[in-house]
Structure formats: C-alpha cells, structure tokens
Design a protein around this motif. Structure first.
Motif, PDB file in Angstrom:
ATOM      1  N   ALA A  13      23.599  36.324  34.420  1.00 25.03           N
ATOM      2  CA  ALA A  13      22.350  35.973  33.747  1.00 25.03           C
ATOM      3  C   ALA A  13      22.677  35.039  32.591  1.00 25.03           C
ATOM      4  O   ALA A  13      23.765  35.102  32.028  1.00 25.03           O
ATOM      5  N   SER A  14      21.747  34.191  32.264  1.00 24.14           N
ATOM      6  CA  SER A  14      21.922  33.258  31.153  1.00 24.14           C
ATOM      7  C   SER A  14      21.523  33.945  29.851  1.00 24.14           C
ATOM      8  O   SER A  14      20.616  34.774  29.840  1.00 24.14           O
ATOM      9  N   ILE A  15      22.189  33.604  28.764  1.00 22.25           N
ATOM     10  CA  ILE A  15      21.773  34.152  27.463  1.00 22.25           C
ATOM     11  C   ILE A  15      20.433  33.558  27.071  1.00 22.25           C
ATOM     12  O   ILE A  15      19.494  34.266  26.747  1.00 22.25           O
ATOM     13  N   THR A  16      20.352  32.242  27.079  1.00 18.30           N
ATOM     14  CA  THR A  16      19.173  31.558  26.545  1.00 18.30           C
ATOM     15  C   THR A  16      18.082  31.329  27.578  1.00 18.30           C
ATOM     16  O   THR A  16      16.925  31.196  27.214  1.00 18.30           O
ATOM     17  N   GLY A  17      18.465  31.238  28.844  1.00 22.24           N
ATOM     18  CA  GLY A  17      17.488  30.909  29.870  1.00 22.24           C
ATOM     19  C   GLY A  17      17.232  29.413  29.972  1.00 22.24           C
ATOM     20  O   GLY A  17      16.365  28.976  30.721  1.00 22.24           O
ATOM     21  N   MET A  18      17.997  28.601  29.223  1.00 28.60           N
ATOM     22  CA  MET A  18      17.833  27.146  29.258  1.00 28.60           C
ATOM     23  C   MET A  18      18.233  26.628  30.629  1.00 28.60           C
ATOM     24  O   MET A  18      19.144  27.147  31.263  1.00 28.60           O
ATOM     25  N   LYS A  19      17.559  25.576  31.048  1.00 26.80           N
ATOM     26  CA  LYS A  19      17.936  24.874  32.267  1.00 26.80           C
ATOM     27  C   LYS A  19      18.639  23.598  31.841  1.00 26.80           C
ATOM     28  O   LYS A  19      18.222  22.934  30.891  1.00 26.80           O
ATOM     29  N   TYR A  20      19.716  23.268  32.533  1.00 29.96           N
ATOM     30  CA  TYR A  20      20.509  22.089  32.204  1.00 29.96           C
ATOM     31  C   TYR A  20      20.518  21.139  33.388  1.00 29.96           C
ATOM     32  O   TYR A  20      20.399  21.556  34.536  1.00 29.96           O
ATOM     33  N   ARG A  21      20.669  19.861  33.075  1.00 26.77           N
ATOM     34  CA  ARG A  21      20.796  18.884  34.151  1.00 26.77           C
ATOM     35  C   ARG A  21      22.051  18.060  33.905  1.00 26.77           C
ATOM     36  O   ARG A  21      22.518  17.933  32.774  1.00 26.77           O
ATOM     37  N   HIS A  22      22.582  17.524  34.992  1.00 24.21           N
ATOM     38  CA  HIS A  22      23.777  16.698  34.918  1.00 24.21           C
ATOM     39  C   HIS A  22      23.412  15.368  34.264  1.00 24.21           C
ATOM     40  O   HIS A  22      22.404  14.758  34.580  1.00 24.21           O
ATOM     41  N   ASN A  23      24.232  14.940  33.324  1.00 23.09           N
ATOM     42  CA  ASN A  23      24.023  13.696  32.604  1.00 23.09           C
ATOM     43  C   ASN A  23      25.350  12.969  32.535  1.00 23.09           C
ATOM     44  O   ASN A  23      26.409  13.588  32.648  1.00 23.09           O
ATOM     45  N   HIS A  24      25.305  11.680  32.301  1.00 20.10           N
ATOM     46  CA  HIS A  24      26.527  10.868  32.218  1.00 20.10           C
ATOM     47  C   HIS A  24      27.502  11.412  31.176  1.00 20.10           C
ATOM     48  O   HIS A  24      28.710  11.426  31.383  1.00 20.10           O
ATOM     49  N   TYR A  25      27.005  11.900  30.043  1.00 19.93           N
ATOM     50  CA  TYR A  25      27.858  12.395  28.963  1.00 19.93           C
ATOM     51  C   TYR A  25      28.076  13.906  29.010  1.00 19.93           C
ATOM     52  O   TYR A  25      28.699  14.477  28.141  1.00 19.93           O
ATOM     53  N   GLY A  26      27.552  14.549  30.011  1.00 18.23           N
ATOM     54  CA  GLY A  26      27.727  15.988  30.134  1.00 18.23           C
ATOM     55  C   GLY A  26      26.395  16.674  30.340  1.00 18.23           C
ATOM     56  O   GLY A  26      25.353  16.028  30.458  1.00 18.23           O
ATOM     57  N   PRO A  27      26.389  18.010  30.365  1.00 19.70           N
ATOM     58  CA  PRO A  27      25.147  18.752  30.616  1.00 19.70           C
ATOM     59  C   PRO A  27      24.143  18.555  29.487  1.00 19.70           C
ATOM     60  O   PRO A  27      24.512  18.488  28.316  1.00 19.70           O
ATOM     61  N   THR A  28      22.884  18.443  29.878  1.00 22.96           N
ATOM     62  CA  THR A  28      21.811  18.264  28.908  1.00 22.96           C
ATOM     63  C   THR A  28      20.754  19.324  29.154  1.00 22.96           C
ATOM     64  O   THR A  28      20.298  19.487  30.286  1.00 22.96           O
ATOM     65  N   PRO A  29      20.354  20.053  28.093  1.00 24.77           N
ATOM     66  CA  PRO A  29      19.301  21.064  28.292  1.00 24.77           C
ATOM     67  C   PRO A  29      17.937  20.397  28.435  1.00 24.77           C
ATOM     68  O   PRO A  29      17.798  19.189  28.236  1.00 24.77           O
ATOM     69  N   ASP A  30      16.932  21.190  28.740  1.00 26.21           N
ATOM     70  CA  ASP A  30      15.554  20.710  28.793  1.00 26.21           C
ATOM     71  C   ASP A  30      15.210  20.158  27.412  1.00 26.21           C
ATOM     72  O   ASP A  30      15.057  20.914  26.444  1.00 26.21           O
ATOM     73  N   ILE A  31      15.127  18.836  27.311  1.00 28.44           N
ATOM     74  CA  ILE A  31      14.979  18.161  26.015  1.00 28.44           C
ATOM     75  C   ILE A  31      13.693  18.581  25.306  1.00 28.44           C
ATOM     76  O   ILE A  31      13.696  18.800  24.096  1.00 28.44           O
ATOM     77  N   LYS A  32      12.588  18.715  26.025  1.00 29.99           N
ATOM     78  CA  LYS A  32      11.326  19.084  25.372  1.00 29.99           C
ATOM     79  C   LYS A  32      11.439  20.456  24.709  1.00 29.99           C
ATOM     80  O   LYS A  32      11.079  20.609  23.542  1.00 29.99           O
ATOM     81  N   VAL A  33      11.958  21.434  25.419  1.00 28.38           N
ATOM     82  CA  VAL A  33      12.114  22.782  24.866  1.00 28.38           C
ATOM     83  C   VAL A  33      13.054  22.743  23.665  1.00 28.38           C
ATOM     84  O   VAL A  33      12.769  23.323  22.616  1.00 28.38           O
ATOM     85  N   PHE A  34      14.169  22.052  23.827  1.00 36.51           N
ATOM     86  CA  PHE A  34      15.169  21.975  22.763  1.00 36.51           C
ATOM     87  C   PHE A  34      14.586  21.276  21.532  1.00 36.51           C
ATOM     88  O   PHE A  34      14.719  21.778  20.410  1.00 36.51           O
ATOM     89  N   ASP A  35      13.932  20.126  21.724  1.00 35.86           N
ATOM     90  CA  ASP A  35      13.353  19.387  20.599  1.00 35.86           C
ATOM     91  C   ASP A  35      12.260  20.191  19.894  1.00 35.86           C
ATOM     92  O   ASP A  35      12.164  20.182  18.662  1.00 35.86           O
ATOM     93  N   ASP A  36      11.445  20.907  20.669  1.00 33.86           N
ATOM     94  CA  ASP A  36      10.406  21.744  20.063  1.00 33.86           C
ATOM     95  C   ASP A  36      11.023  22.837  19.187  1.00 33.86           C
ATOM     96  O   ASP A  36      10.530  23.109  18.089  1.00 33.86           O
ATOM     97  N   LEU A  37      12.083  23.441  19.663  1.00 34.65           N
ATOM     98  CA  LEU A  37      12.759  24.481  18.884  1.00 34.65           C
ATOM     99  C   LEU A  37      13.356  23.897  17.610  1.00 34.65           C
ATOM    100  O   LEU A  37      13.234  24.484  16.529  1.00 34.65           O
ATOM    101  N   ILE A  38      13.991  22.738  17.711  1.00 35.77           N
ATOM    102  CA  ILE A  38      14.588  22.091  16.534  1.00 35.77           C
ATOM    103  C   ILE A  38      13.504  21.773  15.505  1.00 35.77           C
ATOM    104  O   ILE A  38      13.677  22.033  14.310  1.00 35.77           O
TER     105      ILE A  38
END
Length: 185
Positions: A144-169
């Motif tokens: 199970a995931s701790i955070t429940g974040m979904k990640y996608r493959h990116n050129h520089y490495g894994p990237t979380p769901d940007i909208k969720v992450f930005d909203d939290l920040i």
C-alpha cells in the motif's frame, strides 16, 4: 536521498544496538558471527567506525533483518501511523483504488523538507523523487502507498499528480507551514 554521514551513522548505531538486543545476542556473539574482533564491533556500535557495505550486509544477515532495518529510521511524524500496520496476507489487486491521504502526504512532505529542505541543491525534481521513493519503499513492504499519490514517468524522474501536489503546497503556504525559496543555479 541526501543524508549526512553523521545522521546515517547515528541511525545505524541506534538500529544496530536495538536489533542486536531484539535478537538477544551479545556483542561477542555478533562479532564472532561476523568474523571480526569484539573491539572492532564495539566501534561500530559506538559510531567510532563506519561500516562498509559488505559489513552492513553481513550484520543484516546475522541479525536476520533487512538492510533497510539497519540504515533507515521511521519519521516520528509517521511512527504513529505505522506502529500497528501489518503487511496484508495478499497484495492488493492492481485495479484496487488507492485513496489519496492529504494528512499522510503532508506529514511525509514536512518530514522530507525538515530533513533536506534547507539544502541548496534540493529542488522540486529532487523532492518529487524523494516522495516517489518513500511511497515505493513503503509499498514494497506493505502493498500500500503511504500518501496515495499517483506518479507518472517523466524525463527527469517520477512526477506526482501536479494539481494535487500544487494545491497542497498552496494550502501549506497559506497556513505558514512551509515557505518556498526560489533560487537560480
């Protein structure tokens, strides 16, 4: 992950002593099984000698633990959430919906920022990677995931769901829980 040598050695020595006690072994017992002098082993426990990777592997084998148990610590903000967790008997099916936990994501984020946030080479890409590896490591152990974040493959490495992450920040900035410093390299 950027961890200072001193921080690593402190985690390692604390875990080594704790795990040796849990295994009900004396310093001499462990030293003998490792094929080293007791005095050398004591230096490992006291942090006077840094372990080699080979020694870490051997110690994990002797204490019958994973290497991670020797070198990692559970963040205090997560201890209360993980103390009673047991690995499920079966892994969750791939189609199982994992729910995003804002509280856990926030706790993990605060922990990571507290540990490495003031370092000048820590940017969003590194932060994304750290969050991914924390979730991935936890998933390997507990399916199970701790955070429940979904990640996608990116050129520089894994990237979380940007909208969720930005909203939290943004939410954390509004509550003055974190401050973002933009720097140019």
């Amino acid at each position: 992950m950027y961890i200072t040598i001193k921080h690593f050695e402190t985690m390692f020595t604390k875990n080594l002593i704790r795990l040796r006690h849990q295994a009900r072994l004396s310093q001499s017992d462990v030293a003998d099984k490792l094929g080293m002098a007791r005095a050398t082993y004591i230096k490992l426990e006291q942090g006077e000698k840094s372990p080699t990777l080979s020694e870490i592997r051997k110690i994990a084998h002797v204490l019958d633990v994973n290497i991670e148990d020797l070198i990692y610590e559970i963040p205090s903000s997560l201890k209360e959430n993980t103390t009673n967790i047991q690995a499920p008997k079966k892994a969750l099916p791939r189609h199982h919906k994992i729910r995003l936990s804002h509280t856990k994501l926030k706790n993990v984020l605060l922990y990571v920022i507290g540990e490495v946030g003031s370092m000048p080479n820590i940017g969003t890409t590194v932060l994304y990677k750290l969050l991914y590896f924390i979730d991935f490591d936890y998933y390997e152990k507990f399916s199970a995931s701790i955070t429940g974040m979904k990640y996608r493959h990116n050129h520089y490495g894994p990237t979380p769901d940007i909208k969720v992450f930005d909203d939290l920040i943004k939410e954390m900035q509004e509550k003055n829980e974190i401050a973002i410093n933009k720097t140019m390299f």
